[in-house]
Design a protein around this motif. Structure first.
Motif, mmCIF file in Angstrom:
data_model
loop_
_atom_site.group_PDB
_atom_site.id
_atom_site.type_symbol
_atom_site.label_atom_id
_atom_site.label_comp_id
_atom_site.label_asym_id
_atom_site.label_seq_id
_atom_site.Cartn_x
_atom_site.Cartn_y
_atom_site.Cartn_z
ATOM 1 N N THR A 1 -6.881 -7.887 -8.509
ATOM 2 C CA THR A 1 -8.308 -7.857 -8.138
ATOM 3 C C THR A 1 -8.512 -8.410 -6.750
ATOM 4 O O THR A 1 -9.281 -7.854 -5.940
ATOM 5 C CB THR A 1 -9.125 -8.645 -9.169
ATOM 6 O OG1 THR A 1 -8.885 -8.113 -10.469
ATOM 7 C CG2 THR A 1 -10.595 -8.579 -8.836
ATOM 8 N N ALA A 2 -7.838 -9.476 -6.455
ATOM 9 C CA ALA A 2 -7.965 -10.077 -5.120
ATOM 10 C C ALA A 2 -7.468 -9.095 -4.048
ATOM 11 O O ALA A 2 -8.083 -8.935 -2.982
ATOM 12 C CB ALA A 2 -7.184 -11.392 -5.074
ATOM 13 N N THR A 3 -6.329 -8.433 -4.366
ATOM 14 C CA THR A 3 -5.807 -7.456 -3.390
ATOM 15 C C THR A 3 -6.775 -6.279 -3.219
ATOM 16 O O THR A 3 -6.987 -5.789 -2.097
ATOM 17 C CB THR A 3 -4.445 -6.941 -3.875
ATOM 18 O OG1 THR A 3 -3.569 -8.049 -4.065
ATOM 19 C CG2 THR A 3 -3.844 -5.971 -2.859
ATOM 20 N N TYR A 4 -7.330 -5.800 -4.352
ATOM 21 C CA TYR A 4 -8.287 -4.678 -4.281
ATOM 22 C C TYR A 4 -9.472 -5.026 -3.399
ATOM 23 O O TYR A 4 -9.859 -4.270 -2.516
ATOM 24 C CB TYR A 4 -8.753 -4.308 -5.680
ATOM 25 C CG TYR A 4 -9.931 -3.354 -5.676
ATOM 26 C CD1 TYR A 4 -9.760 -2.007 -5.385
ATOM 27 C CD2 TYR A 4 -11.215 -3.827 -5.957
ATOM 28 C CE1 TYR A 4 -10.841 -1.147 -5.374
ATOM 29 C CE2 TYR A 4 -12.289 -2.976 -5.948
ATOM 30 C CZ TYR A 4 -12.107 -1.629 -5.666
ATOM 31 O OH TYR A 4 -13.180 -0.788 -5.646
ATOM 32 N N PHE A 5 -10.019 -6.207 -3.656
ATOM 33 C CA PHE A 5 -11.182 -6.595 -2.851
ATOM 34 C C PHE A 5 -10.779 -6.870 -1.415
ATOM 35 O O PHE A 5 -11.575 -6.672 -0.498
ATOM 36 C CB PHE A 5 -11.862 -7.831 -3.454
ATOM 37 C CG PHE A 5 -12.707 -7.531 -4.654
ATOM 38 C CD1 PHE A 5 -13.912 -6.863 -4.508
ATOM 39 C CD2 PHE A 5 -12.294 -7.891 -5.926
ATOM 40 C CE1 PHE A 5 -14.688 -6.564 -5.622
ATOM 41 C CE2 PHE A 5 -13.062 -7.592 -7.028
ATOM 42 C CZ PHE A 5 -14.267 -6.937 -6.896
ATOM 43 N N ALA A 6 -9.547 -7.288 -1.227
ATOM 44 C CA ALA A 6 -9.083 -7.548 0.146
ATOM 45 C C ALA A 6 -8.951 -6.241 0.928
ATOM 46 O O ALA A 6 -9.281 -6.169 2.118
ATOM 47 C CB ALA A 6 -7.759 -8.309 0.110
ATOM 48 N N LEU B 1 -11.767 2.651 0.615
ATOM 49 C CA LEU B 1 -12.986 3.459 0.614
ATOM 50 C C LEU B 1 -13.085 4.310 1.865
ATOM 51 O O LEU B 1 -13.503 5.480 1.816
ATOM 52 C CB LEU B 1 -14.213 2.546 0.483
ATOM 53 C CG LEU B 1 -14.380 1.842 -0.859
ATOM 54 C CD1 LEU B 1 -15.582 0.910 -0.824
ATOM 55 C CD2 LEU B 1 -14.545 2.870 -1.975
ATOM 56 N N THR B 2 -12.712 3.719 2.980
ATOM 57 C CA THR B 2 -12.769 4.483 4.239
ATOM 58 C C THR B 2 -11.842 5.689 4.178
ATOM 59 O O THR B 2 -12.201 6.807 4.574
ATOM 60 C CB THR B 2 -12.379 3.577 5.420
ATOM 61 O OG1 THR B 2 -13.272 2.459 5.449
ATOM 62 C CG2 THR B 2 -12.462 4.340 6.736
#
Length: 454
Positions: A76-81, A87-88
């Motif tokens: 989760t931390a990596t995803y949010f990082a 997304l871009t």
């Protein structure tokens, strides 16, 4: 602190009955000799003097859960990082795919537009070619109509006997057979291409609709067949027109040659030609500036035809036809001969045609009867004045059917063959005179033969 249950604790075990008594302190080493307790598998969690015992299964479940939670937290931390970069990239990917689809759609639309434009252009070209062919066919049909209205102004007849069969039957039925080498009957003959038809036109136009998008090659083949058919019709029309023009020009030359051969003044004869009942407002003939070769040739033919008609009216006053019907057989020619009664040389001023008593004698040119009756050695004789000094005489008649002052026409019966007057047998004495002087009638008859030969 957790310890395996099979080990001894570092603290001594107290019995409940030992309360109140002082126990002697034993050395630490002596504690090692205490009897061991039965062992139990598992894990003990000691905290603040309290022990919590776990079995191995529960322990590993707890450890696995903690591990998964840790991994999930790390992910989760990596995803949010890295969320913004992902997304871009996803948005860019979606935009790229959208642009690709739009470009493909635009390309397909452009292709459809090009195909539609090409089809519309092909359809327009086909319609133009078809309209051009239809206009050409209409022009050819009008040309065929114009050719059909051109009469055959040739003067028919000859010194040969009339043909037997239908022609002879028609002549007998009419009551006025033509005795002369040439008569003035005008026969209207349609040219060969008047009956020409465009065999391929009706089925081709029916099968190939203007709005049907057939293969270009097939459409070109259809148009090619139409063009070839029209070319054939036009070729036949041009050939027929050339034949008509050549025939009329040759006819004019022969008709003018008659006047030259006979030494006659054509201008005087034209001036003396009686005018028939004609009239109307004068409308000059004009040839349009954009007239084609066919129209110009047709214009020349019409001019030549007018000349032929004028010459025909003038030649109607020239006695170049024969006065009897049937085979021509002369019993005596023009010139010096032995007189049949005296046996001495004498001038014979005409031609003697062998014939039977009662055979019809006919006028050889239009004119006016100036003498009708008994005339010495001529016996019963008729003289016709044709104007401009031309006259003809018909002698030894058995009967006369005209009187002085009558206007007679070519082929009109004026009497019958006989043997009156100074004659040794039934025959027709025929004379041609210019200004009262007898000339050889064969000169006129030969001119008529040449005129009718074409």
């Amino acid at each position: 602190m957790s310890n395996r249950s099979g080990h001894y604790s570092e603290y001594p075990q107290h019995h409940p009955h030992d309360h109140g008594r002082a126990l002697p302190r034993r050395p630490v080493a002596s504690q090692a000799v205490a009897a061991p307790l039965p062992t139990q598998e598992g894990y003990t969690l000691v905290h603040a003097g309290k022990q919590v015992r776990f079995g191995p299964v529960v322990f590993w479940i707890v450890v696995g859960t903690v591990t998964l939670l840790g991994m999930w937290s790390a992910a989760t931390a990596t995803y949010f990082a890295f969320r913004d970069d992902v997304l871009t990239r996803l948005i860019a990917r979606q935009a790229e795919m959208q642009y690709a689809y739009e470009d493909r759609i635009a390309e397909l639309r452009a292709k459809v537009d090009r195909t539609t434009s090409r089809q519309l252009l092909d359809q327009e070209q086909f319609d133009q070619k078809l309209e051009q062919i239809m206009r050409r066919q209409t022009a050819l049909e009008s040309r065929a109509t114009a050719l059909g209205t051109i009469p055959d102004n040739s003067v028919t007849g000859s010194i040969r006997p009339p043909s037997r069969g239908a022609a002879a039957t028609d002549a007998a039925a009419s009551g006025t057979p033509k005795p002369s080498p040439i008569n003035d009957t005008v026969i209207f003959v349609a040219p060969p291409d008047r009956e020409a038809r465009l065999e391929s036109r009706a089925p081709i136009v029916t099968d190939v609709q203007p709005n049907q998008f057939a293969k270009i090659q097939g459409v070109d083949n259809v148009l090619g067949r139409l063009q070839a058919s029209l070319d054939q019709v036009e070729g036949r029309q041009i050939a027929a027109l050339n034949a008509v023009e050549d025939g009329m020009e040759s006819r004019v030359r022969r008709m003018r040659g008659v006047f030259t051969d006979l030494g006659l003044d054509m201008a005087q004869l034209e001036a003396a030609t009686p005018r028939v009942g004609m009239g109307g407002p004068f409308v000059p003939v004009k040839l349009s500036a954009n007239a084609g070769a066919f129209e110009r040739q047709l214009y020349r033919i019409n001019i030549t035809r007018a000349q032929v008609e004028r010459l025909n009216r003038t030649l109607a006053l020239v006695p170049y036809r024969k006065p009897v019907v049937g085979e021509v057989e002369f019993t005596s020619g023009f010139g010096v001969r032995t007189d049949p009664f005296l046996g001495r040389p004498a001038m014979h001023t005409g031609l003697d045609f062998r014939a039977s008593t009662g055979d019809p004698v006919r006028v050889t040119a239009n004119g006016k009867v100036v003498s009708s009756g008994w005339a010495g050695g001529y016996g019963r004789m008729v003289e016709v004045d044709h104007g401009n000094g031309l006259s003809t005489r018909y002698g030894h008649l058995s009967e006369i059917d005209v009187k002085v002052g009558d206007q007679v026409k070519i082929g009109q019966m004026m009497g019958a063959v006989g043997s009156t007057g100074r004659s040794t047998g039934p025959h027709l004495h025929y004379e041609t005179r210019i200004d009262g002087e007898a000339v050889d009638p064969q000169k006129f008859l030969r001119a008529g033969v040449r005129l009718s030969a074409g």
